[in-house]
Write a protein that holds these residues in place. Structure first.
Motif, PDB file in Angstrom:
ATOM      1  N   TYR A 133      -2.305   0.821 -14.295  1.00  0.00           N
ATOM      2  CA  TYR A 133      -2.470  -0.341 -13.416  1.00  0.00           C
ATOM      3  C   TYR A 133      -2.835  -1.631 -14.136  1.00  0.00           C
ATOM      4  O   TYR A 133      -2.679  -2.715 -13.573  1.00  0.00           O
ATOM      5  CB  TYR A 133      -3.484  -0.025 -12.317  1.00  0.00           C
ATOM      6  CG  TYR A 133      -2.820   0.630 -11.134  1.00  0.00           C
ATOM      7  CD1 TYR A 133      -2.064  -0.108 -10.238  1.00  0.00           C
ATOM      8  CD2 TYR A 133      -2.921   2.000 -10.925  1.00  0.00           C
ATOM      9  CE1 TYR A 133      -1.432   0.480  -9.157  1.00  0.00           C
ATOM     10  CE2 TYR A 133      -2.290   2.605  -9.852  1.00  0.00           C
ATOM     11  CZ  TYR A 133      -1.546   1.835  -8.972  1.00  0.00           C
ATOM     12  OH  TYR A 133      -0.906   2.425  -7.909  1.00  0.00           O
ATOM     13  N   GLY A 137       3.134   3.580  -6.021  1.00  0.00           N
ATOM     14  CA  GLY A 137       1.999   3.992  -6.844  1.00  0.00           C
ATOM     15  C   GLY A 137       2.393   5.089  -7.806  1.00  0.00           C
ATOM     16  O   GLY A 137       3.560   5.491  -7.893  1.00  0.00           O
ATOM     17  N   LEU A 192      -4.381  -1.266  -6.793  1.00  0.00           N
ATOM     18  CA  LEU A 192      -3.562  -0.153  -6.309  1.00  0.00           C
ATOM     19  C   LEU A 192      -2.467  -0.627  -5.365  1.00  0.00           C
ATOM     20  O   LEU A 192      -2.649  -1.586  -4.607  1.00  0.00           O
ATOM     21  CB  LEU A 192      -4.439   0.879  -5.595  1.00  0.00           C
ATOM     22  CG  LEU A 192      -5.481   1.584  -6.463  1.00  0.00           C
ATOM     23  CD1 LEU A 192      -6.366   2.484  -5.602  1.00  0.00           C
ATOM     24  CD2 LEU A 192      -4.830   2.382  -7.563  1.00  0.00           C
ATOM     25  N   ASP A 246      -1.087   5.041  -3.407  1.00  0.00           N
ATOM     26  CA  ASP A 246      -2.346   5.014  -4.129  1.00  0.00           C
ATOM     27  C   ASP A 246      -3.358   4.141  -3.375  1.00  0.00           C
ATOM     28  O   ASP A 246      -4.518   4.520  -3.223  1.00  0.00           O
ATOM     29  CB  ASP A 246      -2.168   4.447  -5.546  1.00  0.00           C
ATOM     30  CG  ASP A 246      -1.424   5.403  -6.472  1.00  0.00           C
ATOM     31  OD1 ASP A 246      -1.194   6.573  -6.085  1.00  0.00           O
ATOM     32  OD2 ASP A 246      -1.079   4.981  -7.588  1.00  0.00           O
TER      33      ASP A 246
END
Length: 109
Positions: free
Chosen positions: A69, A87, A100, A104
């Protein structure tokens, strides 16, 4: 060894981004769990450490989520696992949950 393959959509075509997680190993005073992300520009290896195997693996999973991320590949919008924007299926620490996306964000956010 555990393995998951993400995909990076480059201008020249899709590039697999393999993620591998080794079995946690007991050390003298703690446990370690190694992982590797096979980024298109070179692999990144890291570790999770814990007082037992479970904690070491959980921290390795969070480290993977953090690496994914906070990467330029994620920011480009070209990295995916399954459908784009869904995600990657890895947990992250609380302080970056705002990053996120997709499932996710729904389940971990």
């Amino acid at each position: 060894m555990l393995r998951r393959i993400l995909t990076y959509a480059s201008e020249s075509g899709d590039i697999p981004v393999p993620i591998t997680i080794d079995t946690p190993r007991q050390r003298e005073r703690d446990w370690s769990c190694a992982y590797e992300i096979g980024w298109p520009d070179g692999p990144r290896r890291g570790f999770g450490y814990g007082i037992d195997a479970t904690q070491a693996m959980l921290l390795a999973l969070k480290a993977i989520g953090t690496d994914l991320y906070t990467s330029d590949h994620h920011r480009s919008g070209r990295l995916r696992w399954g459908k784009p924007g869904d995600g990657y299926g890895y947990p992250v620490p609380k302080n970056i949950r705002d990053l996120l996306v997709g499932n996710d964000a729904e389940y971990e956010g």
